[in-house]
Design an enzyme around this catalytic site. Structure first.
Site, PDB file in Angstrom:
ATOM      1  N   THR A 345       0.844  -1.203   0.000  1.00 53.55           N
ATOM      2  CA  THR A 345       0.000   0.000   0.000  1.00 53.55           C
ATOM      3  C   THR A 345       0.879   1.252   0.000  1.00 53.55           C
ATOM      4  O   THR A 345       2.087   1.184   0.237  1.00 53.55           O
ATOM      5  CB  THR A 345      -0.922   0.046   1.234  1.00 53.55           C
ATOM      6  OG1 THR A 345      -0.128   0.370   2.388  1.00 53.55           O
ATOM      7  CG2 THR A 345      -1.628  -1.285   1.458  1.00 53.55           C
ATOM      8  N   CYS A 346       0.231   2.388  -0.239  1.00 49.75           N
ATOM      9  CA  CYS A 346       0.987   3.642  -0.328  1.00 49.75           C
ATOM     10  C   CYS A 346       1.196   4.299   1.036  1.00 49.75           C
ATOM     11  O   CYS A 346       1.719   5.407   1.120  1.00 49.75           O
ATOM     12  CB  CYS A 346       0.281   4.596  -1.279  1.00 49.75           C
ATOM     13  SG  CYS A 346       0.114   3.871  -2.914  1.00 49.75           S
ATOM     14  N   ASP A 347       0.783   3.618   2.112  1.00 47.71           N
ATOM     15  CA  ASP A 347       0.891   4.174   3.454  1.00 47.71           C
ATOM     16  C   ASP A 347       2.282   3.860   4.026  1.00 47.71           C
ATOM     17  O   ASP A 347       2.703   2.705   4.007  1.00 47.71           O
ATOM     18  CB  ASP A 347      -0.203   3.528   4.325  1.00 47.71           C
ATOM     19  CG  ASP A 347      -0.316   4.178   5.674  1.00 47.71           C
ATOM     20  OD1 ASP A 347       0.702   4.676   6.199  1.00 47.71           O
ATOM     21  OD2 ASP A 347      -1.432   4.174   6.220  1.00 47.71           O
ATOM     22  N   SER A 348       2.961   4.888   4.557  1.00 48.06           N
ATOM     23  CA  SER A 348       4.314   4.590   5.052  1.00 48.06           C
ATOM     24  C   SER A 348       4.314   3.758   6.327  1.00 48.06           C
ATOM     25  O   SER A 348       5.356   3.232   6.724  1.00 48.06           O
ATOM     26  CB  SER A 348       5.172   5.847   5.207  1.00 48.06           C
ATOM     27  OG  SER A 348       4.398   6.944   5.480  1.00 48.06           O
ATOM     28  N   ASN A 385      -6.395  -0.026  -0.418  1.00 51.62           N
ATOM     29  CA  ASN A 385      -5.635   0.281  -1.636  1.00 51.62           C
ATOM     30  C   ASN A 385      -5.823  -0.782  -2.736  1.00 51.62           C
ATOM     31  O   ASN A 385      -5.060  -0.848  -3.690  1.00 51.62           O
ATOM     32  CB  ASN A 385      -4.126   0.396  -1.305  1.00 51.62           C
ATOM     33  CG  ASN A 385      -3.522   1.731  -1.713  1.00 51.62           C
ATOM     34  OD1 ASN A 385      -2.349   1.975  -1.478  1.00 51.62           O
ATOM     35  ND2 ASN A 385      -4.284   2.611  -2.314  1.00 51.62           N
TER      36      ASN A 385
END
Ligand SMILES: *Cc1c(COP(=O)(O)O)cnc(C)c1O
EC number: 4.1.1.17
Length: 398
Positions: A345-348, A385
């Site tokens: 996913t694009c979440d850090s 996502n």
């Protein structure tokens, strides 16, 4: 030892449809077989019946009381059936969906709604579906249970105690449970309306200190004595741990012996005793096969992560056993290095620091089997996502 290499020429040993029947899922012998046969793009979730059977047998034959499986740890229907086949008859459920799932799949199972706070609709539907065992930690909840069952006279009510702080890796008394004074008065008031009255608690998940059970049972004794009422059962909850890397655990038989002795020492041996294992029944019976999409130095970008089955690896920094699977030459090199994992996913926060030790030449296209994810792994996966997997396979390996 960490890596398994199978030559590309090894034909996948896919079990034929007759063998697919017992589990209703694609069935293979090894993880490499499943990968060789895989045409999809997502991560693959694995169940290992042999390992689930073994864990179930340990509890059914060794726990000094009735084994109640905590369904939230992994509600997969194939897993529930395996537990049933191994003699698990009682199921701890928390929601209407868990109730309907188990009721449909295992009509003869006994369901215990052990969530202390339930909606009125959930209580009513549960009662309709035959549930008679409900937990509570507040007087208003008892009233809700009575209202929603039209003052049923055949209820088994289980008072959830809040425990003084213990040493579990994941404490579970922060949210639910009655303190000493409340518990004493609740036992007295609930006794008047319950056909059966029980006492329950949870020492916290992944409980590494065996004496926490004795402390909790002793606390239950003080509460029951102060209330001066008869109780019909004691439920020592879950918490039975699993040996994750760098988290050694005592043998399960030590837990069973300690609980058996404590129950006796505190005069609860003449009543029903329950345990509610979740993690210990299924963690080792499940894994995730995830593919490396890119490597940057010692960072591996995978197609499963903290929004998939690896929440605990991200949120709590837990290490899980890892094994490289490469169905093509060259064979992975022998020396290993520690890697960090990143999910898709694009979440850090989709970061798992590990370190996870894998062959130094691990690269894009390799698969990694992350083990011990049968509990709170697959069950926690989200669809965030657009990354998720519908693909669960059975591996007959043990
Ligand atoms: C989660 C839970 C369990 C299972 O706990 P484990 O630590 O996985 O064994 C048992 N009982 C209740 C009430 C729970 O909430």
């Amino acid at each position: 030892m960490l890596n398994t290499y199978l030559a590309a020429s090894t034909a996948p040993s896919v079990e034929q449809p007759t063998q697919l029947q017992p589990y209703g899922l694609p069935t293979y012998v090894t993880a490499s077989d499943a990968i060789a046969d895989f045409r999809g793009d997502d991560q693959i979730y694995v169940l290992y019946p042999r390992k689930i059977e073994r864990a179930a047998r340990t509890f059914v034959s060794g726990f000094p009381g009735e084994v109640m499986y905590a369904v939230k740890a992994n509600p997969h229907p194939s897993l529930l059936k395996i537990l049933w086949d191994e003699g698990v008859r009682d199921f701890d459920v928390a929601s209407i969906r868990e109730i309907e799932l188990v009721r449909d799949l295992l009509p003869a199972a006994k369901l215990f709604l052990m969530h202390p706070i339930k909606s009125r609709a959930t209580i009513a539907r549960a009662y309709e579906l035959g549930v008679r065992d409900f937990s509570f930690d507040h007087a208003d909840e008892v009233q809700k249970i009575l209202d929603s069952t039209e003052d049923a006279t055949d209820l088994s009510l289980h008072l959830r105690l809040a425990l003084p702080k213990g040493d579990a890796v994941m404490p579970l008394s922060g949210k639910f449970g009655a303190d000493y004074d409340t518990a004493v008065s609740l036992l007295i008031s609930a006794r008047a309306v319950a056909a059966k009255l029980g006492i329950c608690f949870h020492v916290g998940s992944q409980c590494l200190a065996i004496n926490n059970y004795d402390r909790a049972i002793a606390f239950a004794r003080r509460v029951v004595d102060a209330a001066g009422v008869k109780v019909d059962s004691i439920d020592v909850g879950g918490g039975f741990p699993v040996a994750y890397p760098e988290m050694p655990i005592p043998p399960m038989s030590d837990y069973f012996d300690a609980i058996g002795q404590s129950v006796k020492a505190h005069g609860f041996d003449a009543i029903a005793v329950y345990g509610e294992p979740g993690r210990a029944l299924c963690a080792e019976g499940g894994s995730t096969l995830t593919r490396v999409e890119l490597r940057k130095g010692s960072d591996l970008y995978l197609n499963d992560g903290t929004y998939g089955s690896l929440f605990d690896a991200g949120q709590f920094g837990w290490k899980f056993p890892v094994k490289l699977l490469r169905n093509r030459p060259p064979a992975p090199c022998a020396n290993t290095i520690g890697f960090r994992f990143f999910g898709p996913t694009c979440d850090s926060s989709d970061t798992m620091i590990g370190p996870f030790h894998l062959p130094a030449d691990t690269c894009e296209g390799d698969w990694i089997e992350v083990g011990h994810l049968g509990a709170y792994g697959q069950a926690l996966a989200t669809q965030f996502n657009g990354f998720h997997s519908q693909h669960t396979v059975i591996l007959l390996d043990d």
